[in-house]
Design a protein around this motif. Structure first.
Motif, PDB file in Angstrom:
ATOM      1  N   PRO A  74       0.829  -1.213   0.000  1.00 26.79           N
ATOM      2  CA  PRO A  74       0.000   0.000   0.000  1.00 26.79           C
ATOM      3  C   PRO A  74       0.860   1.258   0.000  1.00 26.79           C
ATOM      4  O   PRO A  74       1.991   1.259   0.495  1.00 26.79           O
ATOM      5  CB  PRO A  74      -0.813  -0.125   1.299  1.00 26.79           C
ATOM      6  N   SER A  75       0.325   2.309  -0.550  1.00 31.38           N
ATOM      7  CA  SER A  75       1.058   3.568  -0.594  1.00 31.38           C
ATOM      8  C   SER A  75       1.513   3.963   0.798  1.00 31.38           C
ATOM      9  O   SER A  75       0.731   3.939   1.747  1.00 31.38           O
ATOM     10  CB  SER A  75       0.175   4.677  -1.176  1.00 31.38           C
ATOM     11  N   PRO A  76       2.783   4.316   0.953  1.00 35.69           N
ATOM     12  CA  PRO A  76       3.280   4.698   2.288  1.00 35.69           C
ATOM     13  C   PRO A  76       2.688   6.002   2.789  1.00 35.69           C
ATOM     14  O   PRO A  76       2.895   6.364   3.949  1.00 35.69           O
ATOM     15  CB  PRO A  76       4.790   4.825   2.062  1.00 35.69           C
ATOM     16  N   PHE A  77       1.941   6.706   1.939  1.00 36.58           N
ATOM     17  CA  PHE A  77       1.377   7.997   2.332  1.00 36.58           C
ATOM     18  C   PHE A  77      -0.119   7.902   2.638  1.00 36.58           C
ATOM     19  O   PHE A  77      -0.790   8.911   2.765  1.00 36.58           O
ATOM     20  CB  PHE A  77       1.636   9.022   1.233  1.00 36.58           C
ATOM     21  N   GLY A  78      -0.616   6.681   2.725  1.00 39.55           N
ATOM     22  CA  GLY A  78      -1.970   6.475   3.200  1.00 39.55           C
ATOM     23  C   GLY A  78      -3.041   6.447   2.140  1.00 39.55           C
ATOM     24  O   GLY A  78      -4.189   6.121   2.435  1.00 39.55           O
ATOM     25  N   LYS A 126      12.205  -1.762  -7.710  1.00 38.57           N
ATOM     26  CA  LYS A 126      11.048  -1.433  -6.889  1.00 38.57           C
ATOM     27  C   LYS A 126      11.509  -1.043  -5.495  1.00 38.57           C
ATOM     28  O   LYS A 126      12.421  -1.652  -4.939  1.00 38.57           O
ATOM     29  CB  LYS A 126      10.097  -2.625  -6.824  1.00 38.57           C
ATOM     30  N   PRO A 127      10.892  -0.029  -4.918  1.00 40.43           N
ATOM     31  CA  PRO A 127      11.304   0.402  -3.576  1.00 40.43           C
ATOM     32  C   PRO A 127      10.869  -0.596  -2.513  1.00 40.43           C
ATOM     33  O   PRO A 127       9.852  -1.270  -2.637  1.00 40.43           O
ATOM     34  CB  PRO A 127      10.581   1.739  -3.406  1.00 40.43           C
ATOM     35  N   GLU A 128      11.679  -0.689  -1.471  1.00 46.69           N
ATOM     36  CA  GLU A 128      11.293  -1.457  -0.301  1.00 46.69           C
ATOM     37  C   GLU A 128      10.382  -0.602   0.573  1.00 46.69           C
ATOM     38  O   GLU A 128      10.521   0.618   0.639  1.00 46.69           O
ATOM     39  CB  GLU A 128      12.539  -1.879   0.492  1.00 46.69           C
ATOM     40  N   GLN A 129       9.474  -1.245   1.245  1.00 49.99           N
ATOM     41  CA  GLN A 129       8.504  -0.504   2.045  1.00 49.99           C
ATOM     42  C   GLN A 129       9.175   0.263   3.182  1.00 49.99           C
ATOM     43  O   GLN A 129       8.697   1.312   3.615  1.00 49.99           O
ATOM     44  CB  GLN A 129       7.449  -1.464   2.598  1.00 49.99           C
ATOM     45  N   SER A 130      10.326  -0.243   3.656  1.00 50.00           N
ATOM     46  CA  SER A 130      10.974   0.360   4.825  1.00 50.00           C
ATOM     47  C   SER A 130      11.653   1.687   4.530  1.00 50.00           C
ATOM     48  O   SER A 130      12.044   2.393   5.463  1.00 50.00           O
ATOM     49  CB  SER A 130      12.021  -0.612   5.389  1.00 50.00           C
TER      50      SER A 130
END
Length: 718
Positions: free
Chosen positions: A442-446, A545-549
């Motif tokens: 999910p988008s890290p910005f909500g 692809k970016p990691e979620q962390s």
């Protein structure tokens, strides 16, 4: 007449002549003359009577220069009226004691004051390509000598900068600020009541000033002065301009709601989208919106400009004023689209096509987006659509005009600095357009946002992803592009396949609003034709692809020192911020700084790395207790054991890989292969209890390990 000529010419036509008029060392001394007349026009009849006649000549009969007259008037105001204007600050106790009677029945010269302020507005108006960033301009010794006797910086020697310095030198800025905070109990507006708490109690300050009023011109003058890089610190720190602007913005935030804004939009005329002339409430809200827009642009220059060195620790003192209100987003998008079309806005709260320079608007937007909360507000998808996609589309269109077409209107009013503002803003917004279906979380910005519409042109003529690649490739191929701009363009190309493209250009229009229109967002035939001639520039087929962390997870770094280091991040430190470490809100922002610092001014295309790759590696090493790019890393929340560390052969291997990565050459359309973190060596996996290496007096073993329990007894040799 001279002021009207400047406005008609868009300020650029007679810049050289204007400079000779406004220079404090010139023969005309126009700013001093206007300041003298403005001061007299601001006094009441009683105050003028107390002041008495002002001698116009010296005892020898020689006429005083305008500068001398202004200085003499300041002295008389202090000695006879007890008023000090020079070095006045909006926060000083005596500030609000300054006499002011503009527009009242006791003001004998109201039109004189308004005319003087209108002249100052036009004298300080920046040119279409005036420098907006102090660090972007080049300065030579010869150019410095040329303006040294005037006391101005060479990169700001255009007429607007000279006029801004002249206003400061004349000492009349406190009067302009006094005009902006003047409380008028006579003309109280019943539809828009109240006052910002930042101002003193009593009376009512109205900000819904009509166009060409004294207050309207004063705020324009302040905005123009704030566009001069070398003046911003003085305005912010010496005169308290931010507090005055915060009062306007906080007032507007309280008074303009979404419901009233929608009412204003639906009541608009067919020609300009403004309020109906007969609707008093809407007229007042239209005027208030314009003053809010001017205050927002001015505040963004003063506080959020890159050269201002305002950091996260000092931003809170400016409060919520730096955060956009919902109603401001449409005003900014409308302003940007009007500037791109060289179009005026009609009706109350309107402006001419020459009022705002496109370059200044792009810089203001870039400054506004430097605050992450403002980026999130743009990225939100509301009932009115996705404002992030709208903003990105307009920014991309401005960059395309600069990159492709030389003979169009927009290309003639954009330079490399303006293009940097556009591409950096797109880069700032791009992370909010990451596609959840591609990145796998999910988008890290909500919330899921959209980067751009899927297609441009009628009937989906061109894929937007291809447009982005071609525009950026063409931009990178141009001479004179800035390092910051090239960095931003490369980063967008690295992640373009991870971004979300959805919908059409028609989806970007506002319900009930004429502008920005569908054609404002779409590419015109000239841009499509120019794009066909661009070879290459296709979107890259491989992405990391970016990691979620790497999002929303604060991380600290500390530079590696020596071969053996203990207590790299001491457990006694207050979190990871203590002991000389630097804290970043996320690994991605840490990677941004690290990658940009590697760019060489001699070889701007060399060493360009994907910040997402670097951020992923930073997160990997922080979690696995290792060293990366010469730094040790630790999550601020304490994840990972960094209390003690031993550098080993594996870490030397890491540094070699980092150097190899820095040597990779990426051209405008090819990216380096993503590299994986190396396997850790024996010593990097070896864990030594903290009490075994904490004594600096313990001897070293032949392997570089500090002797101490439980490795060996104190005083023994391994």
């Amino acid at each position: 007449t001279r002021s009207q000529m400047m406005e008609k010419e868009g300020v650029g036509g007679i810049d050289g002549e204007r400079m000779s008029f406004v220079s404090c060392g010139g023969e005309v001394q126009l700013v001093d003359s206007l300041g003298y007349a403005l001061l007299l026009a601001s006094l009441t009849t009683e105050q003028l009577s107390t002041l008495g006649p002002i001698p116009l000549t010296c005892p020898e009969g020689i006429p005083h220069t305008p500068r001398k007259l202004l200085s003499l008037l300041f002295s008389l105001l202090e000695s006879k009226l007890g008023i000090r204007y020079r070095n006045g600050n909006a926060n000083d106790a005596e500030y609000n004691k300054m006499p002011l009677s503009l527009g009242s029945d006791d003001c004998p010269f109201p039109e004189t004051a308004r005319w003087c302020l209108g002249a100052l507005k036009n004298l300080t108006r920046p040119g279409k390509l005036s420098s907006s960033m102090a660090e972007a301009a080049t300065t030579t010794a010869a150019a410095e000598e040329e303006v040294e006797e005037l006391g101005f910086f060479a990169n700001n020697k255009d007429a607007s900068a000279v006029a801004a310095h002249a206003v400061l030198d004349a000492g009349i800025l406190p009067l302009l600020l006094r005009i902006l905070t003047h409380k008028d109990d006579v003309n109280v507006n019943t539809a828009v009541e109240g006052i910002a708490t930042a101002l003193s109690s009593g009376g009512t300050t109205l900000y819904n000033w009509q166009s060409n009023s004294a207050q309207d011109a004063a705020l324009y003058t302040l905005m123009h002065m704030a566009s001069v890089p070398r003046v911003r610190r003085i305005l912010r720190e010496d005169y308290g301009c931010v507090e005055v602007l915060a009062g306007i913005l906080n007032y507007c935030k309280d008074e303009i709601g979404d419901g009233l804004l929608l009412k204003n939009a639906t009541a608009g005329t067919e020609t300009g989208g403004g309020a109906k002339e007969g609707d008093e409430d809407d007229v007042e809200l239209g005027n208030l919106s314009l003053q809010c827009l001017k205050a927002r642009m001015t505040l963004s220059y003063l506080v959020l400009g890159s050269e201002n060195n305002i950091n996260a620790d000092t931003l809170p003192k400016y409060g919520s004023a730096i955060i956009l209100a919902d109603h401001e987003i449409h005003s900014l998008l409308e302003l940007l689209s009007n500037c791109l079309q060289c179009r005026a806005k009609d009706g109350p709260g309107g402006y001419s096509s020459a009022t705002f320079a496109l370059k200044g608007v792009l810089y203001g937007i870039k400054c506004i987006l430097s605050e992450h909360t403002n980026r999130q507000l743009f990225a939100l998808t509301t009932a009115a659509g996705n404002n992030g996609s709208r903003l990105n589309t307009l920014l991309l269109k401005s960059l395309a005009s600069y990159s492709f077409v030389k003979d169009n209107v927009v290309g003639a009013i954009m330079d490399a600095e303006a293009a940097e503002h556009a591409v950096v803003s797109i880069h700032q917004m791009s992370v909010y357009g990451l596609d959840e279906a591609v990145i796998g979380f999910p988008s890290p910005f909500g919330h899921q946002s959209t980067f751009l519409p899927a297609t441009f042109g009628d009937y989906g003529k061109v894929q937007a992803r291809s447009v982005v690649a071609k525009v950026l490739a063409s931009y990178l191929d141009k001479d004179g592009t800035t390092l910051r701009g090239r960095h931003a363009a490369n980063q967008i190309l690295f992640r373009v396949n991870c971004l979300r493209f959805e919908g059409s250009v028609a989806d970007l229009t506002y319900p009930g609003k004429l502008f920005p229109s569908k054609s404002d967002f779409d590419l015109d035939d000239k841009l499509f034709a120019a794009m066909k001639n661009v070879s290459g520039g296709e979107a890259r087929t491989q992405e990391t692809k970016p990691e979620q962390s790497i999002f929303n997870h604060a991380i600290a770094r500390r530079e590696k020192k020596g071969a053996v280091v203990s207590n790299v991040f001491s457990s006694n430190e207050a979190g990871a911020a203590g002991g000389g470490s630097k804290v970043f809100p996320s690994a991605l922002l840490a990677a941004e700084e690290l990658v940009f610092s590697k760019i060489s001014t001699q070889h701007p295309n060399e060493g360009t790395l994907d910040t997402i790759v670097v951020a992923n590696n930073i997160a990997y090493y922080a979690g696995e207790l290792d060293v990366y790019c010469g730094y040790t890393w630790k999550w601020v929340d304490g994840s990972g054991d960094f209390n003690e560390r031993i550098y080993s052969a594996a870490e030397t291997e890491n540094e070699i890989l980092a150097r190899d990565a820095d040597d990779v050459v990426n051209d405008a359309t090819e990216r380096s292969e993503p590299y994986s973190p190396p396997r850790k060596g024996l010593f990097s996996r070896l864990k030594i209890p903290s009490h075994g290496i904490s004594d600096d007096n313990e001897p070293f073993s032949i392997f570089g390990l500090r002797c101490g329990a439980p490795m060996c007894g104190k005083g023994s040799v391994l």
